[in-house]
Write a protein that holds these residues in place. Sequence first.
Motif, mmCIF file in Angstrom:
data_model
loop_
_atom_site.group_PDB
_atom_site.id
_atom_site.type_symbol
_atom_site.label_atom_id
_atom_site.label_comp_id
_atom_site.label_asym_id
_atom_site.label_seq_id
_atom_site.Cartn_x
_atom_site.Cartn_y
_atom_site.Cartn_z
ATOM 1 N N GLU A 222 -54.852 17.096 -11.217
ATOM 2 C CA GLU A 222 -55.120 18.531 -11.226
ATOM 3 C C GLU A 222 -54.453 19.213 -10.039
ATOM 4 O OE1 GLU A 222 -59.274 19.295 -11.196
ATOM 5 O OE2 GLU A 222 -59.681 18.221 -13.063
ATOM 6 N N SER A 223 -53.947 20.415 -10.258
ATOM 7 C CA SER A 223 -53.376 21.248 -9.205
ATOM 8 C C SER A 223 -54.476 22.025 -8.491
ATOM 9 C CB SER A 223 -52.365 22.223 -9.798
ATOM 10 O OG SER A 223 -52.105 23.293 -8.904
ATOM 11 N N HIS A 414 -48.598 26.703 -9.864
ATOM 12 C CA HIS A 414 -49.791 26.126 -10.478
ATOM 13 C C HIS A 414 -49.643 26.066 -12.001
ATOM 14 C CE1 HIS A 414 -54.046 25.308 -11.221
ATOM 15 N NE2 HIS A 414 -54.048 26.319 -12.082
ATOM 16 N N THR A 418 -49.398 22.440 -13.701
ATOM 17 C CA THR A 418 -50.524 22.085 -14.592
ATOM 18 C C THR A 418 -49.994 21.621 -15.934
ATOM 19 O OG1 THR A 418 -52.061 23.592 -13.492
ATOM 20 C CG2 THR A 418 -52.570 22.961 -15.759
#
Length: 423
Positions: A222-223, A414, A418
């Motif tokens: 996960e970012s 992001h 993602t």
Amino acid sequence: MNARGVLVIIAILSLSISSIAGAQQATITHMTYASHSESWHNYLYELEREFEALHPNYDVEILVESRPDEKYTVMLAGGQAPDVLDMTTSHAAPLLAQGMFLDLRPLMERDDEFSLDNYPPNVIDALTTPDGLLYLLPVEIYSIVTWYNLDMLSAAGLTPPVELGDAWTWEAMREYGQKLTRDENGDGANEVWGLDRMRARPYIQVLQAGGSYFDRDMFPTESRLTSEPLIEGIEFIRQLIVEDGVSQPPGTPSDSYWYNNGSAITVVDGPGIIGTRLADVSFEWDVSLQPHGPANNATNISLNGFQISAATKNQQAAWEWVRFIGAREEALATMARHTGRLPILASVARAWDSYVANLPAHWELFFEQSLHPDNIFLKEAMATDNQIYDVLNSQLGRVWTGDVPTRTALDEAHRQITALLTK
């Protein structure tokens, strides 16, 4: 001589011939990273000569490559993979995820001359994949501290950071940057920068703000690029480069770097420059701990060392070479003498000043910085897809040039990352 005596002689000769055949010449190919520096390569070359003298049946071939990850893939496809490598974590991550490195733990456990108890447990944990594979034998603690030009600080009437103690903070560093940056001829271009390459290791400022790029260091899922602490760390760097103009924007020539006497303070270098860039400088210098950010004054501890290819045809020989260059006190002392780097074995590290002539006055602070409980070991993280690094660096580059606001760039990074993490 009777028949029995003849048979005994024949048996002895047969055993001798068998022994010689069993000790046939074997080549151990070691691919080393060009950017580790000439001093690192000289350390390997010296130990290569010692190893071959002790093991006449082994021939070590050292290949210096600027892109070892790409070269390794090409050689692997051709059935000629190197046996040993010393890739950085960013180069190694995608290859590790594809199973291209040997698990060193079984080799270590079978070796009576080796003990993992000599290594800090948090370091070994950082080098172990989620499924338990230990992919690298670490040889140094590459602790990123504050470095400063004492001559420049003295001329500006500024107290050295080491004397400020806990008052050495982001705010103090920003103030020092403003006072030390100089456009000496009034042409609009700085001849001296107060702060050197603040954009080089932004994950350190993110850490000091209490943030992180991803949910975990090894193989992130996960970012965290839109979290407020991360934004605060990146925004601080942007202000120094774009608003204050006290640290170089992208594209600034290398003669502006700290070790080239073009900047006053840097917080992005590790001890590898001691035996290389600082070997013969004309200015006085010293070190301090990292400045305190909103959350801490932790740092990045890069873990350089050696991997063994999963495709090696000489597994035991490769391990013997790796242990020889990376697990013996004598070998790490040789590394320290050539490179100035801080050895990972405590028994050698304690005598660091006896191996390196030009250590700074406060060299013990490298140890103190290395023990900070909030330190990180794997830079941005070990991502399995190089596109993640490309996206991140591209978007941050737009921040450092002032082309887009920090939040805008991180939102886009992001979004793209993602998608890469979930594909």
